[in-house]
Design an enzyme around this catalytic site. Structure first.
Site, PDB file in Angstrom:
ATOM      1  N   ASN A  11      -4.651 -10.450  -3.166  1.00 58.72           N
ATOM      2  CA  ASN A  11      -5.253 -10.265  -1.864  1.00 58.72           C
ATOM      3  C   ASN A  11      -6.156  -8.798  -2.176  1.00 58.72           C
ATOM      4  OD1 ASN A  11      -6.222  -9.804   0.634  1.00 58.72           O
ATOM      5  ND2 ASN A  11      -4.120  -9.334   1.777  1.00 58.72           N
ATOM      6  N   LYS A  13      -8.312  -7.692   0.047  1.00 60.56           N
ATOM      7  CA  LYS A  13      -8.288  -6.997   1.332  1.00 60.56           C
ATOM      8  C   LYS A  13      -9.995  -6.678   1.439  1.00 60.56           C
ATOM      9  CE  LYS A  13      -3.550  -5.816   1.327  1.00 60.56           C
ATOM     10  NZ  LYS A  13      -2.390  -4.954   2.028  1.00 60.56           N
ATOM     11  N   HIS A  99      -1.833 -12.628   8.042  1.00 66.49           N
ATOM     12  CA  HIS A  99      -1.598 -11.226   7.239  1.00 66.49           C
ATOM     13  C   HIS A  99      -1.145 -10.339   8.360  1.00 66.49           C
ATOM     14  CE1 HIS A  99      -1.434  -7.831   4.881  1.00 66.49           C
ATOM     15  NE2 HIS A  99      -1.445  -8.519   3.720  1.00 66.49           N
ATOM     16  N   GLU A 101      -1.786  -7.358   8.659  1.00 68.25           N
ATOM     17  CA  GLU A 101      -3.030  -6.548   8.832  1.00 68.25           C
ATOM     18  C   GLU A 101      -3.829  -7.179  10.181  1.00 68.25           C
ATOM     19  OE1 GLU A 101      -4.310  -5.471   5.084  1.00 68.25           O
ATOM     20  OE2 GLU A 101      -2.379  -4.389   4.748  1.00 68.25           O
ATOM     21  N   GLU A 179       6.005 -10.870   3.642  1.00 67.60           N
ATOM     22  CA  GLU A 179       5.538  -9.635   3.531  1.00 67.60           C
ATOM     23  C   GLU A 179       6.156  -8.685   4.336  1.00 67.60           C
ATOM     24  OE1 GLU A 179       1.668 -10.088   1.068  1.00 67.60           O
ATOM     25  OE2 GLU A 179       1.098  -9.761   2.948  1.00 67.60           O
ATOM     26  N   GLY A 185       1.454  -1.815   0.898  1.00 64.27           N
ATOM     27  CA  GLY A 185       0.708  -0.317   0.621  1.00 64.27           C
ATOM     28  C   GLY A 185       1.433   0.701   0.473  1.00 64.27           C
ATOM     29  N   SER A 224       3.790  -4.075  -2.249  1.00 63.28           N
ATOM     30  CA  SER A 224       4.188  -3.162  -3.385  1.00 63.28           C
ATOM     31  C   SER A 224       4.740  -3.923  -4.837  1.00 63.28           C
ATOM     32  CB  SER A 224       4.871  -2.008  -2.925  1.00 63.28           C
ATOM     33  OG  SER A 224       4.247  -1.264  -1.935  1.00 63.28           O
TER      34      SER A 224
HETATM   35  P1  13P Z   1       0.241  -4.246  -1.687  1.00 62.20           P
HETATM   36  O1  13P Z   1       0.845  -5.090  -3.008  1.00 62.20           O
HETATM   37  O2  13P Z   1      -0.735  -3.205  -1.803  1.00 62.20           O
HETATM   38  O3  13P Z   1       1.485  -3.364  -1.015  1.00 62.20           O
HETATM   39  O4  13P Z   1      -0.115  -5.238  -0.484  1.00 62.20           O
HETATM   40  C1  13P Z   1       0.427  -6.317  -0.188  1.00 62.20           C
HETATM   41  C2  13P Z   1      -0.044  -7.296   0.820  1.00 62.20           C
HETATM   42  O5  13P Z   1      -0.612  -7.062   1.770  1.00 62.20           O
HETATM   43  C3  13P Z   1      -0.703  -8.710   0.046  1.00 62.20           C
HETATM   44  O6  13P Z   1      -1.154  -9.556   1.038  1.00 62.20           O
END
Ligand code: 13P
Length: 263
Positions: A11, A13, A99, A101, A179, A185, A224
């Site tokens: 992803n 982002k 997601h 976010e 997740e 992150g 992560s």
């Molecule tokens: P990270 O791997 O940066 O923690 O992000 C995970 C994520 O949100 C994947 O959709």
């Protein structure tokens, strides 16, 4: 031995540029080719403006591509939105929905996530449905309650849409991604055991609808996941792959995670 095919999805982002993506896609493509026979699925979910670039760069490779979100509407006066049929024009194989976010920053409800899932299914695109609890919810002992609410809203919508069409629901036509919000992150990963517990719980939820689909549905872990923890997470019985954020932006790291899944 797991009978489900592992799946590693990146992803990206809101990261990238035409030039940076070109380098990343080409390194990814040659790196994956170097792994020989693939025993796992691989995809990158890129920002919508770069779907054409991903399509051109990845066509005729084993790496699939997709988007990170879709509108819950089919078409019309929805400024800034991107429809499932538009994603289809770029031959997206997968698209992420729900997601954290999007749920947190854009206040997306479970119902909206379910509608987005249906738009994708109608367009023949495999939805990657994200679920996960916040730190506050975990501390309050609400993890299972939260993920079951998020997942069953989607499963109920799929069941209802299929039944309205007089067709059987295909619950393994989605990919589920667990997740935990507190792991995204942050560099803090759920331990393999913690993640496994929630994955098993999610699979049991699917089994309550359809036992066979539950055995087939891929459930990814995200939060992560890095080269140094991927193998331990992927070894867990109900963890079928990863949804990778930060580490998907570095070809070497993403390839190392793919290699771990491809063993
Ligand atoms: P990270 O791997 O940066 O923690 O992000 C995970 C994520 O949100 C994947 O959709």
């Amino acid at each position: 031995m797991k009978h489900r095919r592992p799946f590693i999805a990146g992803n990206w982002k809101m990261n990238g540029s035409l030039s940076a993506n070109a380098a990343l896609l080409s390194e990814l493509q040659s790196g994956v080719a170097g792994l020989g026979k693939m025993h796992c699925d691989v995809a990158v979910c890129v920002p919508a403006p770069y779907l054409g670039q991903a399509q051109v760069g990845l066509i005729n490779t084993v790496v699939r591509w997709g988007a990170q979100d879709v509108s819950n509407q089919t078409n019309g006066a929805y400024t800034g939105e991107v429809s499932a049929s538009m994603l289809n024009d770029f031959s997206c194989f997968y698209t992420i929905v729900g997601h954290s976010e999007r749920r947190v920053i854009h206040a997306e409800s479970d119902a909206v996530v379910a509608q987005k899932t249906l738009r994708l299914i109608d367009a023949g695109i495999v939805p990657i449905v994200c679920v996960g609890e916040t730190l506050q919810e975990r501390k309050a002992g609400q993890t299972e309650q939260v993920v079951v609410r998020q997942l069953t809203t989607v499963l109920n919508a799929i069941e209802k849409a299929a039944s309205d069409k007089g067709m059987p629901a295909k619950l393994d036509g989605i990919v589920i991604a667990y997740e935990p919000v507190w792991a995204i992150g942050t560099g803090i990963t759920a331990t393999p055991e913690m993640a496994q517990q929630v994955h098993a719980y999610l699979r049991a939820q699917v089994a309550a609808y359809d036992q066979d689909a539950a055995g087939r549905v891929q459930i990814l872990y995200g939060g992560s996941m890095k080269p140094d923890n991927a193998e331990a997470l992927l070894a867990m019985k109900d963890i079928d792959g990863g949804l990778i954020g930060g580490a998907a932006l570095k070809a070497a790291d993403f390839l190392a995670i793919i290699a771990a899944a491809n063993k």
